[in-house]
Enzyme design. Structure first.
Site, PDB file in Angstrom:
ATOM      1  CG  HIS A   1      -1.983   1.119   1.117  1.00 40.99           C
ATOM      2  ND1 HIS A   1      -3.348   0.751   1.416  1.00 40.99           N
ATOM      3  CD2 HIS A   1      -1.953   2.330   1.132  1.00 40.99           C
ATOM      4  CE1 HIS A   1      -4.098   2.043   1.455  1.00 40.99           C
ATOM      5  NE2 HIS A   1      -3.215   3.037   1.164  1.00 40.99           N
TER       6      HIS A   1
ATOM      7  CG  HIS B   1      -1.334   6.443  -2.254  1.00 47.67           C
ATOM      8  ND1 HIS B   1      -2.806   6.111  -2.809  1.00 47.67           N
ATOM      9  CD2 HIS B   1      -1.530   6.039  -0.860  1.00 47.67           C
ATOM     10  CE1 HIS B   1      -3.445   5.788  -2.071  1.00 47.67           C
ATOM     11  NE2 HIS B   1      -2.912   5.539  -0.982  1.00 47.67           N
TER      12      HIS B   1
ATOM     13  CG  HIS C   1      -7.772   3.845   0.588  1.00 47.90           C
ATOM     14  ND1 HIS C   1      -7.097   3.365  -0.603  1.00 47.90           N
ATOM     15  CD2 HIS C   1      -6.717   4.534   1.341  1.00 47.90           C
ATOM     16  CE1 HIS C   1      -6.124   3.663  -0.686  1.00 47.90           C
ATOM     17  NE2 HIS C   1      -5.879   4.413   0.310  1.00 47.90           N
TER      18      HIS C   1
ATOM     19  CD  GLU D   1      -7.168   6.743   5.841  1.00 50.96           C
ATOM     20  OE1 GLU D   1      -7.758   6.512   4.676  1.00 50.96           O
ATOM     21  OE2 GLU D   1      -6.412   7.128   5.849  1.00 50.96           O
TER      22      GLU D   1
ATOM     23  CG  ASP E   1      -1.405   5.650   3.181  1.00 50.66           C
ATOM     24  OD1 ASP E   1      -1.719   5.365   2.205  1.00 50.66           O
ATOM     25  OD2 ASP E   1      -2.253   6.316   4.028  1.00 50.66           O
ATOM     26  CG  ASP E   2       0.184   8.834   1.147  1.00 50.35           C
ATOM     27  OD1 ASP E   2       0.083   8.807  -0.333  1.00 50.35           O
ATOM     28  OD2 ASP E   2      -0.713   8.746   1.821  1.00 50.35           O
TER      29      ASP E   2
HETATM   30  N1  ADE Z   1      -4.626   8.776  -0.869  1.00 46.33           N
HETATM   31  C1  ADE Z   1      -3.329   8.999  -0.553  1.00 46.33           C
HETATM   32  N2  ADE Z   1      -3.370   8.774   0.750  1.00 46.33           N
HETATM   33  C2  ADE Z   1      -4.449   8.336   1.271  1.00 46.33           C
HETATM   34  C3  ADE Z   1      -5.158   8.064   2.436  1.00 46.33           C
HETATM   35  N3  ADE Z   1      -4.249   7.872   3.746  1.00 46.33           N
HETATM   36  N4  ADE Z   1      -6.554   7.961   2.447  1.00 46.33           N
HETATM   37  C4  ADE Z   1      -7.000   8.023   1.510  1.00 46.33           C
HETATM   38  N5  ADE Z   1      -6.590   8.353   0.329  1.00 46.33           N
HETATM   39  C5  ADE Z   1      -5.238   8.821   0.304  1.00 46.33           C
HETATM   40 ZN    ZN Z   2      -3.633   4.888   1.017  1.00 46.75          ZN
END
Ligand code: ADE
Ligand code: ZN
Length: 323
Positions: free
Chosen positions: A11, A13, A188, A191, A269-270
């Site tokens: 996971h 992005h 997703h 969350e 994630d990011d």
């Molecule tokens: N796009 C990038 N990171 C995300 C996240 N944590 N939740 C939803 N969309 C995303």
């Molecule tokens: Zn994500």
């Protein structure tokens, strides 16, 4: 805890993994003023989840050409490889890669694939990703991009973005199209919204995995269902803490989900947005929950079993991990 274990990330992005210096460099090449999205420390600056999405999309405005994506992919994969990641699944959005135009999408994807081939230390697959707050029509076009690219590199379809926008059932058509094309499915959910959103992903989109899914912990019957049905969660603890889903690591439910028998995996994630990387996630999990090598190997095995890859690749990953 040893950090020499091979890691699998499911996971991540692509745009969200762009280092701030990389985006700043592109902005200056293109004469764009993006100074408002960076803080005093040079990192991305945002107040909350909605603001995070705004900053994320602002950063994407300088990713315009296939060459930009080639450079980004290479930079991201090189960083992941330094972290000991041997296999990674990366979310790629046709919304940003060519504006959902099929021809432009193909060119962007070719550039991403060539960049992936140039980093042989790490095996990459793409999960084509719709952006929820762009709506179901855009998601259908995105699913068309996914279906037409489905193969040995594009192996999955998913949805991210603002979980408060619309209902997952509105996106079922795109997921049906992607399933028909043989793609693995993830969404997703759980969350920002509660356990019912995880049920929606399972019941309406019939996903194989859930992105985050952590708020399932609030519903014991759902926890049982996820464990019984072997649904894998793509858990990103550092992301959840940085965005304020949980106040701190000790409040995060990842250990309770694991102990309940759910196949949890760990991803970033990011990473630059959350000042994290795979080694930091592992170190925090070890410090907070006492996860040692045995559990970290179990996490990697869960990821190998749930990866959207061919069976030869899966067998090789499991052998590497020692499963
Ligand atoms: N796009 C990038 N990171 C995300 C996240 N944590 N939740 C939803 N969309 C995303
Ligand atoms: Zn994500």
């Amino acid at each position: 805890m040893s950090d020499g274990l091979p890691k699998i990330e499911l996971h991540l992005h692509l745009e969200g993994a762009a280092p701030p210096a990389f985006i700043r460099g592109l902005a200056s090449e293109k004469g764009s003023d993006l100074s408002s999205i960076f803080g005093d420390d040079g990192g991305y600056a945002y107040r909350d989840f909605a603001d995070f999405l705004r900053v994320y999309e602002a950063a994407c405005t300088v990713l315009r050409r296939p060459e930009d994506y080639a450079r980004l992919t290479r930079a991201v994969l090189e960083r992941s490889a330094e972290q000991g990641v041997v296999y990674t699944e990366i979310f790629v959005s046709p919304d940003f890669c060519g504006g959902r135009d099929l021809g432009a999408w193909r060119e962007h994807l070719e550039a991403i694939r060539a960049a992936s081939d140039a980093v042989p230390e790490i095996d990459m697959r793409c999960i084509v990703t719709a952006i929820r707050h762009f709506g179901p029509d855009a998601a259908r076009q995105t699913a068309r991009c996914a279906a037409e690219a489905a193969g040995d590199f594009v192996t999955g379809f998913g949805i991210g973005g603002n979980e408060h926008a619309g209902e997952l059932r509105d996106f079922a058509y795109g997921f049906d199209m992607a399933r028909e094309a043989g793609l693995g499915l993830t969404a997703h959910a759980g969350e920002w919204r509660g356990p019912e959103s995880v049920r929606d992903a399972l019941d309406h989109l019939r996903v194989d995995r859930v992105g985050h899914g952590i708020r399932a912990i609030e519903d014991p019957a759902l926890v049982k269902r996820l464990a019984r049905d072997g649904v894998t969660l793509e858990v990103c603890p550092g992301s959840n803490v940085a965005l304020g889903v949980y106040s701190d690591w000790s409040a995060h439910p990842v250990e309770r989900l694991r102990a309940a028998g759910i196949a949890v995996t760990v991803s970033t994630d990011d990473p630059p947005f959350f000042r994290t990387d795979m080694s930091r996630e592992y170190a925090r999990l070890s410090d907070t929950f006492g996860w040692e090598d045995e559990i970290l190997a179990e996490i990697a095995r869960n990821a190998a079993r749930a990866a959207f890859c061919d069976e030869d690749t899966r067998a090789a990953l499991l052998k590497w991990i020692g499963g």
